[in-house]
Design a protein around this motif. Sequence first.
Motif, PDB file in Angstrom:
ATOM      1  N   GLY A 189      58.246  44.850 117.941  1.00 16.51           N
ATOM      2  CA  GLY A 189      58.698  44.864 116.562  1.00 16.51           C
ATOM      3  C   GLY A 189      59.173  43.528 116.032  1.00 16.51           C
ATOM      4  N   VAL A 190      59.303  42.521 116.897  1.00 20.89           N
ATOM      5  CA  VAL A 190      59.783  41.215 116.442  1.00 20.89           C
ATOM      6  C   VAL A 190      58.773  40.569 115.500  1.00 20.89           C
ATOM      7  N   HIS A 191      57.511  40.601 115.876  1.00 23.89           N
ATOM      8  CA  HIS A 191      56.433  40.055 115.036  1.00 23.89           C
ATOM      9  C   HIS A 191      55.353  41.129 114.889  1.00 23.89           C
ATOM     10  N   PRO A 192      55.623  42.189 114.130  1.00 19.88           N
ATOM     11  CA  PRO A 192      54.671  43.304 114.047  1.00 19.88           C
ATOM     12  C   PRO A 192      53.374  42.889 113.366  1.00 19.88           C
ATOM     13  N   LEU A 193      52.289  43.492 113.816  1.00 19.51           N
ATOM     14  CA  LEU A 193      50.987  43.289 113.191  1.00 19.51           C
ATOM     15  C   LEU A 193      50.756  44.369 112.140  1.00 19.51           C
ATOM     16  N   PRO A 194      50.056  44.073 111.073  1.00 26.11           N
ATOM     17  CA  PRO A 194      49.733  45.110 110.085  1.00 26.11           C
ATOM     18  C   PRO A 194      48.945  46.236 110.748  1.00 26.11           C
ATOM     19  N   THR A 195      49.276  47.470 110.394  1.00 24.21           N
ATOM     20  CA  THR A 195      48.553  48.594 110.974  1.00 24.21           C
ATOM     21  C   THR A 195      47.179  48.739 110.330  1.00 24.21           C
ATOM     22  N   VAL A 196      46.266  49.272 111.102  1.00 27.34           N
ATOM     23  CA  VAL A 196      44.891  49.500 110.654  1.00 27.34           C
ATOM     24  C   VAL A 196      44.471  50.886 111.129  1.00 27.34           C
ATOM     25  N   PRO A 197      43.410  51.467 110.551  1.00 28.20           N
ATOM     26  CA  PRO A 197      42.954  52.781 111.026  1.00 28.20           C
ATOM     27  C   PRO A 197      42.414  52.690 112.449  1.00 28.20           C
ATOM     28  N   CYS A 198      43.118  53.303 113.375  1.00 33.93           N
ATOM     29  CA  CYS A 198      42.804  53.195 114.799  1.00 33.93           C
ATOM     30  C   CYS A 198      42.372  54.541 115.381  1.00 33.93           C
ATOM     31  N   ASN A 224      46.727  55.361 111.648  1.00 32.64           N
ATOM     32  CA  ASN A 224      46.979  53.939 111.406  1.00 32.64           C
ATOM     33  C   ASN A 224      47.963  53.416 112.452  1.00 32.64           C
ATOM     34  N   ASN A 225      47.604  52.292 113.082  1.00 34.05           N
ATOM     35  CA  ASN A 225      48.380  51.830 114.230  1.00 34.05           C
ATOM     36  C   ASN A 225      48.181  50.322 114.403  1.00 34.05           C
ATOM     37  N   ASP A 226      48.990  49.744 115.254  1.00 37.28           N
ATOM     38  CA  ASP A 226      48.856  48.346 115.670  1.00 37.28           C
ATOM     39  C   ASP A 226      47.511  48.177 116.372  1.00 37.28           C
ATOM     40  N   PRO A 227      46.667  47.225 115.958  1.00 34.65           N
ATOM     41  CA  PRO A 227      45.353  47.089 116.594  1.00 34.65           C
ATOM     42  C   PRO A 227      45.416  46.735 118.069  1.00 34.65           C
ATOM     43  N   THR A 228      46.525  46.135 118.525  1.00 35.38           N
ATOM     44  CA  THR A 228      46.585  45.809 119.948  1.00 35.38           C
ATOM     45  C   THR A 228      46.759  47.055 120.810  1.00 35.38           C
ATOM     46  N   PHE A 229      47.241  48.156 120.224  1.00 35.17           N
ATOM     47  CA  PHE A 229      47.228  49.404 120.985  1.00 35.17           C
ATOM     48  C   PHE A 229      45.789  49.823 121.235  1.00 35.17           C
ATOM     49  N   GLU A 230      44.968  49.720 120.214  1.00 33.47           N
ATOM     50  CA  GLU A 230      43.550  50.075 120.331  1.00 33.47           C
ATOM     51  C   GLU A 230      42.864  49.235 121.420  1.00 33.47           C
ATOM     52  N   LEU A 231      43.122  47.941 121.410  1.00 31.92           N
ATOM     53  CA  LEU A 231      42.504  47.057 122.393  1.00 31.92           C
ATOM     54  C   LEU A 231      43.046  47.347 123.793  1.00 31.92           C
ATOM     55  N   GLY A 232      44.366  47.486 123.887  1.00 34.51           N
ATOM     56  CA  GLY A 232      44.960  47.768 125.185  1.00 34.51           C
ATOM     57  C   GLY A 232      44.513  49.098 125.744  1.00 34.51           C
ATOM     58  N   ASN A 233      44.419  50.109 124.876  1.00 35.28           N
ATOM     59  CA  ASN A 233      43.972  51.427 125.315  1.00 35.28           C
ATOM     60  C   ASN A 233      42.548  51.377 125.867  1.00 35.28           C
ATOM     61  N   THR A 234      41.668  50.648 125.190  1.00 40.31           N
ATOM     62  CA  THR A 234      40.303  50.501 125.690  1.00 40.31           C
ATOM     63  C   THR A 234      40.301  49.854 127.068  1.00 40.31           C
ATOM     64  N   CYS A 235      41.048  48.767 127.224  1.00 41.84           N
ATOM     65  CA  CYS A 235      41.097  48.078 128.513  1.00 41.84           C
ATOM     66  C   CYS A 235      41.634  48.986 129.613  1.00 41.84           C
ATOM     67  N   GLN A 236      42.661  49.759 129.278  1.00 43.10           N
ATOM     68  CA  GLN A 236      43.277  50.625 130.270  1.00 43.10           C
ATOM     69  C   GLN A 236      42.344  51.761 130.674  1.00 43.10           C
TER      70      GLN A 236
END
Length: 321
Positions: A189-198, A224-236
């Motif tokens: 939450g310190v430097h949040p990214l804009p949410t996008v449709p994930c 709608n979510n932080d795009p890095t969740f989408e990327l991290g979820n794919t990697c995981q």
Amino acid sequence: MIDVPSASPRPIRCGKEGIDIRTPTIDEVIAAIPTWAGRAVDAEPIAAGLTNANWKVTVDGTPHFVRIPGAATDLLAVDRANERHNTRAAATAGVGPAVLHELPQWDVFVLAWVEARTMSIEALGGPGIPSRVAEALRQLHAGPRFRDDFDMFRTTERYLRVVDERAITIPAGYRTRLDRLPRIEAALGVHPLPTVPCYNDLLAENYLDDGKRLWLVDYEYSGNNDPTFELGNTCQEQGWDEARIRELCAAYFGEASDALLARMRLQMIMSDVGWTLWAAIQAAISTIDYDFFGWAEERWARAQAAIDGPDFEDWLAAVAS
């Protein structure tokens, strides 16, 4: 892992608006679509899915995809109206198949059939795949906003309430690490990214490859979510190594900075933290012959190893710096 409906409808359940909703048979679904009346219709179950019954229905030689939802999915935080809205939005973005028919009384929809290969962890391990995944995700994320937001911290809290209310068994040691979650959330939450449709639930089998591009199907957990969740979820979900994690980050953002990679790593932990409880709940409520609890234990072991690992504090610091 096959969820094929029985010959008779499942028990009635109550929707948000107080309307009785039951899981229909495929014959009832076919009969409920007026434009299919009097035509040659053939239906065959699709051997895929951990929650719903999926069918290939061919009408006068034209194939369609029919999704019939499983029972008690409200316990898994699935909102079917949100899913229908987001499925249409993904189709508009060009990442999901077109919605041809909807039967909201049963939360059933019919999609255009995509001639494509259902992907697997092995298939998504091929060369150049992270760049193709990044391209598909950027296209989805640039499309129409989804109806609701998705936040794995809040979803985890919701799952924990279900676990407590129903006395559901969860992996040993899970609760002893819950004090780490506020620290992860604060750092992100310190430097949040804009949410996008994930999409938020990027199992390998939710990707389809038509030889030219990747499609995404099954928007049950989309929001709608932080795009890095989408990327991290794919990697995981694919068990990607450091090189592929970096490749995906660079392909999506144009760089693979320490801060972005740390953000993805923390989101990978949260992916396992939340879906561990999903699997534990499924183990208690699902009629599918699948070792959901074993899956929960595998996910929790991976999350616990990352939380207790030597890099955890560095990831927190890198994200917040």
